[in-house]
Design a protein around this motif. Structure first.
Motif, PDB file in Angstrom:
ATOM      1  N   LYS A  63      -3.699 -33.159   6.571  1.00 48.47           N
ATOM      2  CA  LYS A  63      -5.136 -32.872   6.436  1.00 48.47           C
ATOM      3  C   LYS A  63      -5.413 -31.948   5.252  1.00 48.47           C
ATOM      4  O   LYS A  63      -6.350 -32.163   4.476  1.00 48.47           O
ATOM      5  CB  LYS A  63      -5.667 -32.218   7.720  1.00 48.47           C
ATOM      6  N   ILE A  64      -4.596 -30.912   5.136  1.00 51.14           N
ATOM      7  CA  ILE A  64      -4.798 -29.946   4.057  1.00 51.14           C
ATOM      8  C   ILE A  64      -4.622 -30.614   2.696  1.00 51.14           C
ATOM      9  O   ILE A  64      -5.403 -30.372   1.766  1.00 51.14           O
ATOM     10  CB  ILE A  64      -3.842 -28.748   4.229  1.00 51.14           C
ATOM     11  N   HIS A  68      -7.325 -31.030  -0.245  1.00 51.77           N
ATOM     12  CA  HIS A  68      -7.025 -30.573  -1.612  1.00 51.77           C
ATOM     13  C   HIS A  68      -7.366 -31.663  -2.619  1.00 51.77           C
ATOM     14  O   HIS A  68      -7.964 -31.391  -3.666  1.00 51.77           O
ATOM     15  CB  HIS A  68      -5.546 -30.192  -1.716  1.00 51.77           C
ATOM     16  N   SER A  69      -7.006 -32.895  -2.297  1.00 47.68           N
ATOM     17  CA  SER A  69      -7.331 -34.014  -3.195  1.00 47.68           C
ATOM     18  C   SER A  69      -8.837 -34.211  -3.317  1.00 47.68           C
ATOM     19  O   SER A  69      -9.336 -34.654  -4.354  1.00 47.68           O
ATOM     20  CB  SER A  69      -6.683 -35.309  -2.689  1.00 47.68           C
ATOM     21  N   LEU A  70      -9.561 -33.860  -2.254  1.00 48.86           N
ATOM     22  CA  LEU A  70     -11.033 -33.982  -2.272  1.00 48.86           C
ATOM     23  C   LEU A  70     -11.701 -32.750  -2.885  1.00 48.86           C
ATOM     24  O   LEU A  70     -12.923 -32.713  -3.018  1.00 48.86           O
ATOM     25  CB  LEU A  70     -11.555 -34.179  -0.849  1.00 48.86           C
ATOM     26  N   SER A  75     -12.543 -26.105   3.521  1.00 55.31           N
ATOM     27  CA  SER A  75     -11.847 -26.703   4.666  1.00 55.31           C
ATOM     28  C   SER A  75     -10.375 -26.303   4.683  1.00 55.31           C
ATOM     29  O   SER A  75      -9.800 -26.067   5.756  1.00 55.31           O
ATOM     30  CB  SER A  75     -11.972 -28.229   4.629  1.00 55.31           C
ATOM     31  N   ILE A  76      -9.760 -26.221   3.506  1.00 53.12           N
ATOM     32  CA  ILE A  76      -8.350 -25.826   3.441  1.00 53.12           C
ATOM     33  C   ILE A  76      -8.176 -24.427   4.011  1.00 53.12           C
ATOM     34  O   ILE A  76      -7.294 -24.168   4.838  1.00 53.12           O
ATOM     35  CB  ILE A  76      -7.825 -25.872   1.992  1.00 53.12           C
ATOM     36  N   SER A  78     -10.125 -22.790   6.012  1.00 48.54           N
ATOM     37  CA  SER A  78     -10.435 -22.715   7.440  1.00 48.54           C
ATOM     38  C   SER A  78      -9.292 -23.272   8.290  1.00 48.54           C
ATOM     39  O   SER A  78      -9.089 -22.835   9.425  1.00 48.54           O
ATOM     40  CB  SER A  78     -11.733 -23.475   7.745  1.00 48.54           C
ATOM     41  N   LEU A  79      -8.540 -24.218   7.751  1.00 49.19           N
ATOM     42  CA  LEU A  79      -7.431 -24.812   8.502  1.00 49.19           C
ATOM     43  C   LEU A  79      -6.190 -23.931   8.517  1.00 49.19           C
ATOM     44  O   LEU A  79      -5.368 -24.012   9.430  1.00 49.19           O
ATOM     45  CB  LEU A  79      -7.059 -26.180   7.903  1.00 49.19           C
ATOM     46  N   ILE A  80      -6.043 -23.100   7.494  1.00 51.81           N
ATOM     47  CA  ILE A  80      -4.780 -22.386   7.305  1.00 51.81           C
ATOM     48  C   ILE A  80      -4.476 -21.419   8.438  1.00 51.81           C
ATOM     49  O   ILE A  80      -3.318 -21.181   8.776  1.00 51.81           O
ATOM     50  CB  ILE A  80      -4.757 -21.665   5.931  1.00 51.81           C
ATOM     51  N   TYR A  81      -5.519 -20.847   9.077  1.00 51.93           N
ATOM     52  CA  TYR A  81      -5.281 -19.878  10.147  1.00 51.93           C
ATOM     53  C   TYR A  81      -4.500 -20.518  11.303  1.00 51.93           C
ATOM     54  O   TYR A  81      -3.472 -19.989  11.745  1.00 51.93           O
ATOM     55  CB  TYR A  81      -6.609 -19.307  10.656  1.00 51.93           C
ATOM     56  N   ASP A  82      -5.002 -21.654  11.806  1.00 54.93           N
ATOM     57  CA  ASP A  82      -4.325 -22.324  12.916  1.00 54.93           C
ATOM     58  C   ASP A  82      -2.971 -22.877  12.470  1.00 54.93           C
ATOM     59  O   ASP A  82      -1.985 -22.810  13.216  1.00 54.93           O
ATOM     60  CB  ASP A  82      -5.188 -23.475  13.457  1.00 54.93           C
ATOM     61  N   TYR A  83      -2.940 -23.445  11.277  1.00 57.12           N
ATOM     62  CA  TYR A  83      -1.696 -24.020  10.751  1.00 57.12           C
ATOM     63  C   TYR A  83      -0.596 -22.959  10.675  1.00 57.12           C
ATOM     64  O   TYR A  83       0.539 -23.171  11.101  1.00 57.12           O
ATOM     65  CB  TYR A  83      -1.965 -24.627   9.372  1.00 57.12           C
ATOM     66  N   GLU A  84      -0.959 -21.788  10.157  1.00 59.00           N
ATOM     67  CA  GLU A  84       0.012 -20.708  10.025  1.00 59.00           C
ATOM     68  C   GLU A  84       0.513 -20.239  11.391  1.00 59.00           C
ATOM     69  O   GLU A  84       1.719 -20.018  11.581  1.00 59.00           O
ATOM     70  CB  GLU A  84      -0.616 -19.527   9.279  1.00 59.00           C
ATOM     71  N   ALA A  85      -0.405 -20.099  12.365  1.00 57.89           N
ATOM     72  CA  ALA A  85      -0.022 -19.623  13.700  1.00 57.89           C
ATOM     73  C   ALA A  85       0.943 -20.592  14.374  1.00 57.89           C
ATOM     74  O   ALA A  85       1.946 -20.181  14.973  1.00 57.89           O
ATOM     75  CB  ALA A  85      -1.273 -19.435  14.555  1.00 57.89           C
ATOM     76  N   ILE A  86       0.668 -21.897  14.285  1.00 57.83           N
ATOM     77  CA  ILE A  86       1.544 -22.894  14.912  1.00 57.83           C
ATOM     78  C   ILE A  86       2.875 -22.960  14.173  1.00 57.83           C
ATOM     79  O   ILE A  86       3.939 -23.099  14.785  1.00 57.83           O
ATOM     80  CB  ILE A  86       0.852 -24.277  14.935  1.00 57.83           C
TER      81      ILE A  86
END
Length: 486
Positions: A63-64, A68-70, A75-76, A78-86
């Motif tokens: 997704k990230i 990035h391509s878009l 959005s990148i 906002s996604l990083i918080y959950d991505y980093e935690a998991i």
């Protein structure tokens, strides 16, 4: 592929997610970004629902990269918080490699160059360890771009040519992706050759990019090629010829909402317009540049990223305060300050609670005979054994002091807890340490007290578990005793 719900059979779930992940990557490679994003969203829901964190991490990463391509930086971030935690909880070396690449993209988008390089190099370390050719191509190509930004042409050329070499290997397994990577590499190398004054080679590389059959499906790469032409003509002092290429790059970047790239090319276009003294054009571009800067200021991306970095540093400090530095498990701070809330939560859900106390049999002998460094290794072996075996369980592992550890367990079923204590003890007895070609098995005694879903007082449960530990010692050590409150 659109009907994810039709794929929900237990045995085929793993295969389904694997196929889904592969399909999304193929869509990204072919430039079908909106479709890839939709599929990634669906797949992520399925992976989360099944607690399949390996694919949760893969799909977050996908997704990230699509965002990035878009050019969708918000959005990148906002996604990083959950991505980093998991990633921190379930991530493997592969996931950490992906995570550092993602962080390099974020820092690049907000213009923090030193952190961008640092994150890219960390990703390369993992890529080398895993021999991940695709990531080696991508990371070295990113380094090429970063060195170009710094004006370090020799380092940029070295990184770009290395990316090209790795890409030859990628052609053997993923030819479609390798073709796209070739365009990216050539766009960056073109900038290197232009900076070095080799305009013929630079132009040839850009010609190859813009005439590629796949370039119409990859707007970001086409923007880079158009920008490259503008840069080429600017460096040859053919300023009027540079203007339309910069303008085309800006319009294309605006068409899919890539604000950072739009702003970057606008800044270069303004520099050319000032040299040409085209005042009307300067006024129009400058006004648009200011508007865009204000929009990006409202988005406040830099501040968000800096907050993320601050939060990470703060968590590191808190982790140092809450965790034992030798073993990586919780220290007594948890017992003194957080266990009360943990027990209250168990009481509210009417879960059973088990307090387990364990220590290493004859630990003093390890220290006296083999030295304290070996003793530290034994403690680390025990802690790692607990963390590995109890991963995914609702437990807290605490180093109480010396060689004594406490494991706090919550579960709805008493029988499950009893089996977990039994199997944990059995697992620990399989662990060994080697020194001077001699094997030393880990011997552990364990006492456990399971509450009655009425008594949630730590002191009562601990005292009973500690008493059970001494019973296990009296029973000949390397054993366990469980007591159930009634």
């Amino acid at each position: 592929m659109d009907d994810i719900g039709a794929w929900r059979s237990g045995e085929t779930l793993e295969l389904t997610l694997e196929e889904l992940n592969k399909t999304i990557m193929e869509m990204r490679t072919k430039g079908y970004l909106t479709e890839a994003l939709k599929l990634a969203d669906q797949g992520l829901l399925l992976a989360l629902e099944s607690n399949n964190y390996a694919y949760v991490l893969d799909l977050y990463y996908q997704k990230i990269l699509v965002h990035h391509s878009l050019g969708d930086t918000i959005s990148i971030v906002s996604l990083i918080y959950d991505y980093e935690a998991i990633c921190e909880k379930y991530g493997t070396s592969k996931d950490l490699m992906h995570y550092y690449l993602v962080m390099s993209l974020i820092y690049d988008l907000v213009g923090v160059r030193e952190k961008t390089v640092e994150m890219t190099k960390k990703s390369i370390v993992y890529a080398q360890e895993l021999q991940d050719v695709m990531m080696l191509v991508r990371c070295h190509n990113n380094l090429c771009y970063l060195e170009v930004e710094k004006g370090c042409t020799k380092e940029a050329l070295r990184a770009g040519l290395l990316a090209r070499e790795f890409n030859k290997t990628l052609y053997e397994t993923q030819p479609d992706l390798a073709i796209l990577q070739d365009i990216r590499i050539n766009n960056n190398l073109a900038d290197v050759y232009v900076l070095e004054g080799d305009f013929v080679t630079g132009k040839a590389l850009l010609d190859g990019s813009l005439t590629s059959d796949i370039i119409p499906h990859h707007k970001r790469e086409k923007v880079a090629a158009l920008f490259g032409y503008g840069f080429l003509y600017e460096k040859q002092h053919k300023l009027e010829e540079a203007v339309p290429y910069y303008q085309q790059a800006i319009e294309l970047a605006k068409s899919y909402g890539d604000k950072p790239i739009t702003k970057k090319v606008m800044r270069l276009l303004l520099n050319v317009l000032y040299q040409l003294d085209w005042r009307d054009e300067i006024f129009d571009v400058q006004r648009e540049y200011i508007d865009l800067s204000e929009q990006m200021s409202v988005d406040n991306l830099l501040q968000q990223v800096m907050n993320l970095d601050f939060k990470r540093q703060k968590e590191k400090l808190e982790r140092k305060a809450h965790y034992d530095p030798l073993t990586g498990v919780l220290n007594r701070h948890f017992l003194d300050h957080e266990l009360h809330e943990w027990l209250n939560a168990a009481k509210m859900t009417q879960s059973y609670v088990c307090i387990t106390v364990l220590d290493i049999d004859h630990f003093k002998l390890f220290n006296d005979v083999h030295g304290h460094l070996f003793g530290d290794m034994v403690l680390q072996l025990l802690a790692d054994g607990l963390k590995d075996f109890l991963r995914g369980e609702d437990v807290k592992i605490i180093r109480y002091g010396g060689d004594e550890f406490i494991v706090c367990i919550r579960h709805q079923q008493m029988e499950y807890i009893k089996a977990l204590v039994k199997h944990t003890h059995a697992h620990l007895l399989t662990l060994t340490l080697e020194k001077n070609q001699q094997i030393y098995p880990l011997k552990v005694s364990m006492g456990a007290c399971i509450n009655d879903r009425i008594n949630y007082h730590y002191k009562d449960l601990f005292e009973q578990a500690d008493s059970c530990l001494y019973q296990a010692k009296d029973n000949g050590r390397a054993s366990y005793v469980i007591y159930e409150l009634s």
